[in-house]
Design a protein around this motif. Structure first.
Motif, short mmCIF file in Angstrom:
data_model
loop_
_atom_site.label_atom_id
_atom_site.label_comp_id
_atom_site.label_asym_id
_atom_site.label_seq_id
_atom_site.Cartn_x
_atom_site.Cartn_y
_atom_site.Cartn_z
N GLN A 67 0.89 -1.28 0.05
CA GLN A 67 -0.12 0.06 0.08
C GLN A 67 0.97 1.23 0.07
OE1 GLN A 67 -2.67 -0.51 3.39
NE2 GLN A 67 -3.99 -1.76 2.34
N ILE A 68 0.40 2.19 -0.61
CA ILE A 68 1.09 3.56 -0.81
C ILE A 68 1.45 3.98 0.61
CG2 ILE A 68 1.15 5.92 -1.58
CD1 ILE A 68 -0.10 4.93 -4.12
N GLY A 69 0.41 4.06 1.52
CA GLY A 69 0.76 4.44 2.80
C GLY A 69 1.79 3.82 3.50
N GLU A 70 1.87 2.34 3.54
CA GLU A 70 2.70 1.65 3.92
C GLU A 70 4.38 1.96 3.51
OE1 GLU A 70 3.72 -3.06 4.25
OE2 GLU A 70 1.96 -2.64 3.20
N HIS B 22 1.12 11.79 -9.00
CA HIS B 22 1.18 13.02 -8.26
C HIS B 22 0.08 13.05 -6.91
CE1 HIS B 22 3.79 14.79 -10.87
NE2 HIS B 22 3.21 14.29 -11.60
N CYS B 23 -0.77 12.04 -6.91
CA CYS B 23 -1.53 11.96 -5.84
C CYS B 23 -1.19 11.12 -4.40
CB CYS B 23 -2.87 11.12 -6.37
SG CYS B 23 -2.58 9.30 -6.54
N VAL B 24 0.01 11.14 -4.26
CA VAL B 24 0.51 10.32 -2.98
C VAL B 24 0.30 11.29 -1.77
CG1 VAL B 24 2.46 9.34 -4.39
CG2 VAL B 24 2.89 11.70 -3.41
N GLY B 25 -0.06 12.38 -1.84
CA GLY B 25 -0.67 13.20 -0.73
C GLY B 25 -1.70 13.01 -0.30
N CYS B 26 -2.66 12.46 -1.22
CA CYS B 26 -4.27 12.39 -0.88
C CYS B 26 -4.53 11.04 -0.18
CB CYS B 26 -4.74 12.12 -2.37
SG CYS B 26 -6.38 11.65 -2.18
N PRO B 27 -5.26 11.50 1.04
CA PRO B 27 -5.55 10.61 1.93
C PRO B 27 -6.14 9.11 1.39
CG PRO B 27 -6.52 12.60 2.66
CD PRO B 27 -5.73 12.96 1.16
N ALA B 28 -6.83 9.33 0.42
CA ALA B 28 -7.28 8.12 -0.27
C ALA B 28 -6.27 7.06 -0.80
CB ALA B 28 -8.18 8.35 -1.46
N SER B 29 -5.25 7.95 -1.46
CA SER B 29 -4.21 6.83 -1.97
C SER B 29 -3.37 6.02 -1.07
CB SER B 29 -3.29 7.96 -2.55
OG SER B 29 -2.47 8.51 -1.78
N MET C 23 -4.62 3.95 1.08
CA MET C 23 -4.91 2.34 1.07
C MET C 23 -4.86 1.92 -0.12
SD MET C 23 -5.50 2.32 4.41
CE MET C 23 -6.44 0.90 4.67
N GLU C 24 -4.36 2.39 -1.09
CA GLU C 24 -4.12 2.14 -2.54
C GLU C 24 -2.92 1.02 -2.59
OE1 GLU C 24 -6.23 4.22 -6.34
OE2 GLU C 24 -4.52 5.03 -5.48
N THR C 25 -3.18 -0.02 -3.25
CA THR C 25 -1.55 -0.84 -3.70
C THR C 25 -1.16 0.08 -4.72
OG1 THR C 25 -2.61 -2.18 -5.25
CG2 THR C 25 -2.64 -3.08 -2.81
N LEU C 26 0.11 -0.30 -4.84
CA LEU C 26 1.02 0.23 -5.95
C LEU C 26 0.49 -0.22 -7.33
CD1 LEU C 26 4.82 -0.16 -4.56
CD2 LEU C 26 3.47 2.02 -5.16
N ALA C 27 -0.27 -1.45 -7.40
CA ALA C 27 -0.78 -2.23 -8.59
C ALA C 27 -2.05 -1.26 -8.98
CB ALA C 27 -0.93 -3.58 -8.29
N GLN C 28 -3.02 -1.05 -7.89
CA GLN C 28 -3.98 -0.45 -8.14
C GLN C 28 -3.87 1.12 -8.60
OE1 GLN C 28 -5.35 -1.06 -4.05
NE2 GLN C 28 -6.98 -2.37 -4.66
N ALA C 29 -2.62 1.80 -7.92
CA ALA C 29 -2.51 3.20 -8.64
C ALA C 29 -1.89 3.32 -9.82
CB ALA C 29 -1.56 3.96 -7.11
N SER C 30 -0.96 2.38 -10.10
CA SER C 30 -0.55 2.28 -11.31
C SER C 30 -1.35 2.00 -12.57
CB SER C 30 0.80 1.17 -11.39
OG SER C 30 1.70 1.47 -10.57
N MET C 31 -2.49 1.12 -11.94
CA MET C 31 -3.35 0.95 -13.02
C MET C 31 -4.35 2.09 -13.29
SD MET C 31 -6.72 -1.96 -12.97
CE MET C 31 -7.21 -1.19 -11.80
N VAL C 32 -4.67 2.75 -12.36
CA VAL C 32 -5.32 4.03 -12.46
C VAL C 32 -4.71 5.07 -13.17
CG1 VAL C 32 -6.43 6.06 -11.22
CG2 VAL C 32 -6.96 3.78 -10.42
#
Length: 68
Positions: free
Chosen positions: A10-13, A31-38, A40-49
């Protein structure tokens, strides 16, 4: 042994492991790394988006972590 991440990290981790990894994410267009929602996203999920290659990002982050 240096810490390593996977596509399931997870990005937060990741950011708790090493805040410097945020620069790698931003350099790759995430660029969304500061967003609270990000947090809980995994690197795979964020990459896909963001239409990014998760394997490339994981490789870059692991190389960065290994160099420390």
């Amino acid at each position: 042994m240096a810490q390593q991440v996977t596509k399931d990290t997870q990005i937060g981790e990741l950011l708790m492991m090493d805040r410097g990894a945020a620069a790698i994410l931003m350099q790759n267009g995430m660029h969304c790394v500061g967003c609270p929602a990000s947090a809980m996203e995994t690197l795979a999920q964020a990459s896909m988006v963001h239409g990014m290659d998760a394997d490339k990002i994981v490789s870059e982050i692991n190389a960065y972590l290994a160099s420390k």
